[in-house]
Design a protein around this motif. Structure first.
Motif, PDB file in Angstrom:
ATOM      1  N   GLU A 283       0.829  -1.209   0.000  1.00 26.72           N
ATOM      2  CA  GLU A 283       0.000   0.000   0.000  1.00 26.72           C
ATOM      3  C   GLU A 283       0.870   1.268   0.000  1.00 26.72           C
ATOM      4  O   GLU A 283       0.559   2.250   0.685  1.00 26.72           O
ATOM      5  CB  GLU A 283      -0.944   0.012   1.211  1.00 26.72           C
ATOM      6  CG  GLU A 283      -1.896  -1.154   1.280  1.00 26.72           C
ATOM      7  CD  GLU A 283      -2.920  -1.154   0.157  1.00 26.72           C
ATOM      8  OE1 GLU A 283      -3.190  -0.064  -0.410  1.00 26.72           O
ATOM      9  OE2 GLU A 283      -3.430  -2.230  -0.185  1.00 26.72           O
ATOM     10  N   ASN A 286      -1.054   4.337  -0.959  1.00 26.59           N
ATOM     11  CA  ASN A 286      -2.228   4.705  -0.178  1.00 26.59           C
ATOM     12  C   ASN A 286      -1.859   4.977   1.277  1.00 26.59           C
ATOM     13  O   ASN A 286      -1.353   6.032   1.605  1.00 26.59           O
ATOM     14  CB  ASN A 286      -3.280   3.589  -0.268  1.00 26.59           C
ATOM     15  CG  ASN A 286      -4.654   4.043   0.162  1.00 26.59           C
ATOM     16  OD1 ASN A 286      -4.812   5.076   0.791  1.00 26.59           O
ATOM     17  ND2 ASN A 286      -5.655   3.263  -0.157  1.00 26.59           N
ATOM     18  N   ASP A 287      -2.089   4.012   2.161  1.00 33.96           N
ATOM     19  CA  ASP A 287      -1.893   4.230   3.591  1.00 33.96           C
ATOM     20  C   ASP A 287      -0.437   4.528   3.960  1.00 33.96           C
ATOM     21  O   ASP A 287      -0.174   5.289   4.898  1.00 33.96           O
ATOM     22  CB  ASP A 287      -2.360   3.003   4.382  1.00 33.96           C
ATOM     23  CG  ASP A 287      -3.819   2.674   4.123  1.00 33.96           C
ATOM     24  OD1 ASP A 287      -4.529   3.558   3.603  1.00 33.96           O
ATOM     25  OD2 ASP A 287      -4.239   1.540   4.408  1.00 33.96           O
ATOM     26  N   ASN A 346      -2.803   8.807  10.184  1.00 30.11           N
ATOM     27  CA  ASN A 346      -1.967   8.253   9.120  1.00 30.11           C
ATOM     28  C   ASN A 346      -0.490   8.280   9.507  1.00 30.11           C
ATOM     29  O   ASN A 346       0.223   7.277   9.386  1.00 30.11           O
ATOM     30  CB  ASN A 346      -2.185   9.024   7.823  1.00 30.11           C
ATOM     31  CG  ASN A 346      -1.309   8.512   6.686  1.00 30.11           C
ATOM     32  OD1 ASN A 346      -0.205   9.004   6.476  1.00 30.11           O
ATOM     33  ND2 ASN A 346      -1.784   7.527   5.967  1.00 30.11           N
ATOM     34  N   SER A 360      -5.924   6.876   5.160  1.00 23.90           N
ATOM     35  CA  SER A 360      -5.178   7.541   4.086  1.00 23.90           C
ATOM     36  C   SER A 360      -4.744   8.939   4.499  1.00 23.90           C
ATOM     37  O   SER A 360      -5.318   9.540   5.418  1.00 23.90           O
ATOM     38  CB  SER A 360      -6.024   7.614   2.815  1.00 23.90           C
ATOM     39  OG  SER A 360      -7.209   8.367   3.051  1.00 23.90           O
ATOM     40  N   SER A 365      -2.661  10.654  -0.573  1.00 26.56           N
ATOM     41  CA  SER A 365      -2.803   9.220  -0.813  1.00 26.56           C
ATOM     42  C   SER A 365      -3.722   8.956  -2.002  1.00 26.56           C
ATOM     43  O   SER A 365      -4.645   9.725  -2.286  1.00 26.56           O
ATOM     44  CB  SER A 365      -3.372   8.528   0.432  1.00 26.56           C
ATOM     45  OG  SER A 365      -2.459   8.563   1.492  1.00 26.56           O
TER      46      SER A 365
END
Length: 392
Positions: A283, A286-287, A346, A360, A365
């Motif tokens: 990820e 994203n994250d 995050n 996110s 993200s």
């Protein structure tokens, strides 16, 4: 008050009418420009973090960037009208918006629900897919702001009134965790309502009882999850406490993210030179994108991004303090709380300060639903700023 001035020619005082003060609408261009800058910077950082995976998996190094830009254009279709429309309109539609947001969560259980990565948290309407959790966040902000403006800050001295208003976010959170098992979004929804109430002037008894009930509630969720056979939440806590012991399993993502942060040093390896983004950090678009940022831009670059978010939040605080009414002020506070909470969670997850929750980084993200609805919330804030009267 009528002012008088002395006339030397006649030796008498003449009455002088006071000047009329002209007012003009205020618009916070500073907030708009810092948002645009974060968005453009986010495109660069997203392309850098996603180019390798996009090329190897999708055959196009700009695949995720193109989809992010498309989501931005979709978000503009909502953000621009919301900015131009008087925010007081939402006060008349608050119940409808809130009920609709809860209805979208129920749609997850219908054939319209979409399962992704083992979780059923999406709804598909033809080519359009969205996450109901983002709709619930807006519904909670609008409804809570309406109830706070209706009862006034004086009524918040009663703990009963505080909990009646807090029930709005609590119902939304229970719907998310009960129907979609989305604990991270449930925590954010509850936190948004709590922050709005505290800033509005909730009594001390409410704050203290909320802390106690929150602790008991989280413990209850863990116990129920363990009894129901859903031990993944307990395993996340074990991974958080000792990630090195689970480096080959649940702690792999955390450890790789920490390697990225540590290898970046003070000024980083340079934009595009991350090694961990080459399939090592899950990820990464994203994250975990903040870990790639730390690796490429170093601690200095990461601090600069945090300062940009702090400036954005500060501008929202100024708008909330000068809003024409309590409703507008609480709308801005709700959006401020949402963005602040997601940024904090995050970064805390990436640095292993808290267990992994899958949140996110706003506007940076990769994620179409989150980006589009965050833009709508930004439009609400700009709408409030446009209705502030400035005296000159």
């Amino acid at each position: 008050m009528v002012q008088k001035e002395y006339d030397p020619a006649s030796g008498e005082e003449n009455k002088k009418r006071p000047r009329r003060q002209k007012s003009q609408n205020y618009f916070d261009y500073s907030l708009l420009f810092v948002w645009i800058f974060i968005m453009l910077l986010g495109y660069v950082l997203l392309y850098s973090a996603s180019s390798y995976v996009a090329l190897t998996v999708q055959g196009d190094s700009a695949f995720y960037l193109k989809r992010q830009i498309r989501s931005t254009l979709i978000g503009c279709l909502g953000m621009i009208p919301v900015t131009l429309i008087d925010y007081r309109v939402w006060k008349k539609l608050d119940k409808l918006i809130y009920i609709f947001s809860l209805f979208t969560v129920v749609l997850v259980l219908t054939p319209l629900g979409i399962e992704n990565n083992g979780a059923r948290r999406w709804v598909g309407l033809g080519p359009i897919q969205f996450q109901p959790a983002e709709v619930v966040k807006i519904g909670v902000i609008v409804m809570t702001a309406y109830m706070l403006s209706k009862c006034g800050t004086g009524a918040l001295k009663s703990i009963k009134t505080c909990y009646q208003i807090f029930a709005v976010s609590l119902i939304g959170a229970l719907a998310l965790i009960g129907l979609t098992s989305n604990l991270s979004s449930s925590i954010i929804v509850v936190a948004i309502g709590a922050v709005m109430l505290i800033i509005a002037g909730a009594c001390r008894k409410f704050v203290l009882s909320l802390i106690g009930l929150g602790s008991v509630g989280l413990a209850g969720i863990l116990v129920i999850s363990a009894l129901a056979g859903k031990s993944f939440r307990l395993s996340r806590i074990r991974v958080w406490m000792h990630p090195e012991e689970y480096a080959d399993s649940g702690g792999y993502q955390v450890m790789q993210g920490l390697y990225a942060i540590g290898s970046g040093g003070l000024f980083g390896k340079g934009l595009g030179n991350s090694a961990q983004k080459l399939g090592f950090v899950p990820e990464a678009t994203n994250d975990m994108i903040f870990s790639i940022i730390c690796e490429e831009l170093g601690i200095f670059g990461a601090v600069c991004i945090i300062l940009l978010f702090i400036f954005m939040i500060r501008r929202m605080r100024v708008i909330a303090s000068n809003a024409p009414d309590l409703y507008g002020s609480m709308l801005v506070v709700g959006v401020l709380a949402h963005i602040s909470i997601q940024v904090i969670l995050n970064i805390a997850v990436v640095t292993n300060s808290i267990p992994n929750t899958g949140v996110s980084l706003p506007f940076i993200s990769y994620g179409g639903t989150s980006l589009a609805f965050l833009m709508v919330e930004m439009g609400m804030v700009l709408s409030v700023s446009a209705r502030i009267k400035r005296i000159r």
